[in-house]
Design a protein around this motif. Structure first.
Motif, PDB file in Angstrom:
ATOM      1  N   GLY A 103      -0.776  45.776 112.063  1.00 34.96           N
ATOM      2  CA  GLY A 103      -0.958  45.644 113.510  1.00 34.96           C
ATOM      3  C   GLY A 103      -0.919  46.984 114.218  1.00 34.96           C
ATOM      4  O   GLY A 103      -1.714  47.246 115.132  1.00 34.96           O
ATOM      5  N   ALA A 104      -0.003  47.856 113.786  1.00 39.77           N
ATOM      6  CA  ALA A 104       0.100  49.185 114.396  1.00 39.77           C
ATOM      7  C   ALA A 104      -1.142  50.019 114.116  1.00 39.77           C
ATOM      8  O   ALA A 104      -1.618  50.763 114.987  1.00 39.77           O
ATOM      9  CB  ALA A 104       1.346  49.895 113.881  1.00 39.77           C
ATOM     10  N   ALA A 105      -1.686  49.902 112.901  1.00 42.31           N
ATOM     11  CA  ALA A 105      -2.903  50.647 112.566  1.00 42.31           C
ATOM     12  C   ALA A 105      -4.075  50.197 113.430  1.00 42.31           C
ATOM     13  O   ALA A 105      -4.847  51.022 113.950  1.00 42.31           O
ATOM     14  CB  ALA A 105      -3.238  50.464 111.079  1.00 42.31           C
ATOM     15  N   VAL A 106      -4.193  48.882 113.626  1.00 40.64           N
ATOM     16  CA  VAL A 106      -5.247  48.354 114.505  1.00 40.64           C
ATOM     17  C   VAL A 106      -5.040  48.870 115.929  1.00 40.64           C
ATOM     18  O   VAL A 106      -5.997  49.258 116.623  1.00 40.64           O
ATOM     19  CB  VAL A 106      -5.265  46.818 114.465  1.00 40.64           C
ATOM     20  N   GLY A 107      -3.788  48.865 116.384  1.00 37.10           N
ATOM     21  CA  GLY A 107      -3.494  49.370 117.719  1.00 37.10           C
ATOM     22  C   GLY A 107      -3.870  50.831 117.885  1.00 37.10           C
ATOM     23  O   GLY A 107      -4.395  51.239 118.932  1.00 37.10           O
ATOM     24  N   ALA A 108      -3.631  51.644 116.852  1.00 30.09           N
ATOM     25  CA  ALA A 108      -3.998  53.062 116.927  1.00 30.09           C
ATOM     26  C   ALA A 108      -5.512  53.238 116.992  1.00 30.09           C
ATOM     27  O   ALA A 108      -6.018  54.096 117.732  1.00 30.09           O
ATOM     28  CB  ALA A 108      -3.427  53.803 115.719  1.00 30.09           C
ATOM     29  N   VAL A 109      -6.241  52.422 116.224  1.00 27.71           N
ATOM     30  CA  VAL A 109      -7.704  52.490 116.270  1.00 27.71           C
ATOM     31  C   VAL A 109      -8.214  52.092 117.659  1.00 27.71           C
ATOM     32  O   VAL A 109      -9.126  52.732 118.218  1.00 27.71           O
ATOM     33  CB  VAL A 109      -8.316  51.577 115.187  1.00 27.71           C
ATOM     34  N   ILE A 110      -7.633  51.037 118.244  1.00 30.36           N
ATOM     35  CA  ILE A 110      -8.026  50.624 119.598  1.00 30.36           C
ATOM     36  C   ILE A 110      -7.695  51.734 120.602  1.00 30.36           C
ATOM     37  O   ILE A 110      -8.439  51.962 121.564  1.00 30.36           O
ATOM     38  CB  ILE A 110      -7.332  49.299 119.977  1.00 30.36           C
ATOM     39  N   SER A 111      -6.593  52.439 120.382  1.00 32.02           N
ATOM     40  CA  SER A 111      -6.239  53.553 121.262  1.00 32.02           C
ATOM     41  C   SER A 111      -7.289  54.652 121.203  1.00 32.02           C
ATOM     42  O   SER A 111      -7.664  55.234 122.232  1.00 32.02           O
ATOM     43  CB  SER A 111      -4.864  54.109 120.864  1.00 32.02           C
TER      44      SER A 111
END
Length: 419
Positions: free
Chosen positions: A90-98
């Motif tokens: 989830g954190a990796a996806v969040g970083a990509v969205i960032s």
């Protein structure tokens, strides 16, 4: 007690578990530290508003709170490996969205990315409990504190890698300031791979097997009401829960407003950065010492000691005015008091509930911890805005004093129930 092959001997598996968790904690800590260090700055640049920039930290804390229960449910059903993998994915996806939000210059998308990025913090918090599943008696706090200490390496390293990551990102065609969040995504993916590949056998599933849990028992779901009932049935667990929540509230409240207070007093960015670095050192560097002390002297005495240290920090902050040296000392003590509350409280909570109930209760604790952190930040802003930084210190001092007295007067009821 279930008989297991020699390769599944608890001590051997525990050594491997601690090594894997420590490595993942370092790498995951890099991902979290980059986000925390630069989130508000990037949001301020995209939105043009200092007020909106404050939502960056709130989004991450809220994200960590929202991820606490899914992580706990995943651990409850499938074990620690699945739970930590969920958090880091989830954190990796969040970083990509960032990175996407920065690329299209859209701060609402960026804030949504930060919300998912909070899963990295939730994963790092959950890792400390993963270190306790196979801990032998008298070593729970020590093993937990070792994993907590590893966060120091990632927290210090992460911000220092942001500059080179930004330059490399621009060389690769990314937008300015997107590089650090691309690094964050890479760090979380690497932590995910480490957990998936190396956290075998799963420590929680093995602990349940050793405890004689029936097949399929781990598939049961626990909700908030059941977790609360488990906590109410164990006075020791309830005291651990309160101590963790109060420690988090006290730490976040003062820490979040200190940069603003120092800035109003004319302190340079270098002084503000040094003060926060000393605070982080106070939080993590001595955690192994705190863990050993909790195992030797008992978790409740260390919790009371933590409240005393937090009180000293609050008094120093309340009476410092704009004196940077006194505030820096207060922030170091603030971090150390928080460490006592987190390490000893988490160990006491783990020891106070049966092994099959631990994931749900631990998830409830992390949920409450993060909600209190977010609430403490909001209340601290109001107190400092309407009154003063000194009044905030006094309010925190009252809170930790009452908590410490409560722990002292009820310590005869805090003996953990056999797990």
């Amino acid at each position: 007690m279930t008989t297991l092959p020699d390769k599944l001997h608890p001590q051997r598996v525990q050594r491997r578990t601690l090594a894997v968790l420590s490595l993942a904690q370092i790498i995951g800590g890099v991902g979290v530290a980059v986000g925390v260090a630069f989130s508000a700055l990037v949001v301020a640049e995209l939105s043009g508003s200092a007020v909106i920039s404050g939502y960056a930290g709130t989004s991450m804390v809220l994200g960590a709170a929202l991820m606490a229960l899914p992580i706990a449910r995943a651990a409850d059903r499938w074990g620690r490996r699945a739970a930590l993998s969920l958090a880091y994915a989830g954190a990796a996806v969040g970083a990509v969205i960032s990175v996407l939000g920065i690329t299209i210059a859209n701060w609402p998308v960026l804030l949504f990315g930060f919300l998912l990025l909070g899963g990295g913090s939730a994963g790092n918090l959950a890792a400390r409990y993963s270190a306790t599943d196979l801990s032998p008696p008298g070593h729970t706090a020590r093993h937990l504190s070792l994993v907590v200490w590893m966060t120091t390496i990632g927290s210090v390293t992460g911000p220092n890698l942001a500059g080179p990551a930004d330059r490399l990102g621009q060389d690769l065609g990314l937008a300015e300031t997107a590089g650090p969040f691309a690094l964050s995504a890479l760090a979380f993916v690497l932590a995910l791979v480490i957990i998936q590949a190396a956290l075998r056998p799963d420590p929680l599933l093995l602990a349940r097997r050793l405890d004689g849990a029936a097949p399929g028992a781990s598939a049961r779901r626990f909700n908030l009401r059941e977790s609360w009932q488990v906590l109410r049935s164990s006075p020791a667990a309830m005291r651990a829960l309160v101590a963790i929540a109060v420690s988090q509230t006290a730490m976040v409240s003062i820490m979040s407003m200190t940069p603003v207070h120092l800035n109003h007093g004319g302190a340079s960015l270098e002084i503000i950065g040094l003060t926060l670095s000393l605070h982080i050192a106070g939080m993590y560097v001595l955690s192994p010492v705190v863990g050993k002390l909790a195992d030797k002297a008992g978790t409740v005495p260390v919790l009371v000691l933590g409240m005393v240290i937090l009180l000293a920090a609050a008094v120093l902050a309340a009476t410092a005015g704009h004196g940077t040296v006194q505030i820096a000392v207060a922030l170091v003590l603030l971090g150390l008091g928080w460490s006592c509350g987190l390490v000893a409280g988490s160990a006491l909570l783990t020891e106070s509930v049966p092994v099959e109930r631990r994931p749900s209760v631990q998830g409830f604790s992390d949920l409450l911890m993060n909600v209190c952190g977010a609430g403490g930040t909001v209340l601290a802003g109001f107190i400092v805005g309407w009154l003063s930084y000194g009044v905030l210190g006094a309010a925190v001092g009252v809170l930790v004093t009452l908590t410490g007295l409560w722990l002292l007067t009820t310590r005869h009821r805090t003996t953990p129930t056999p797990a």
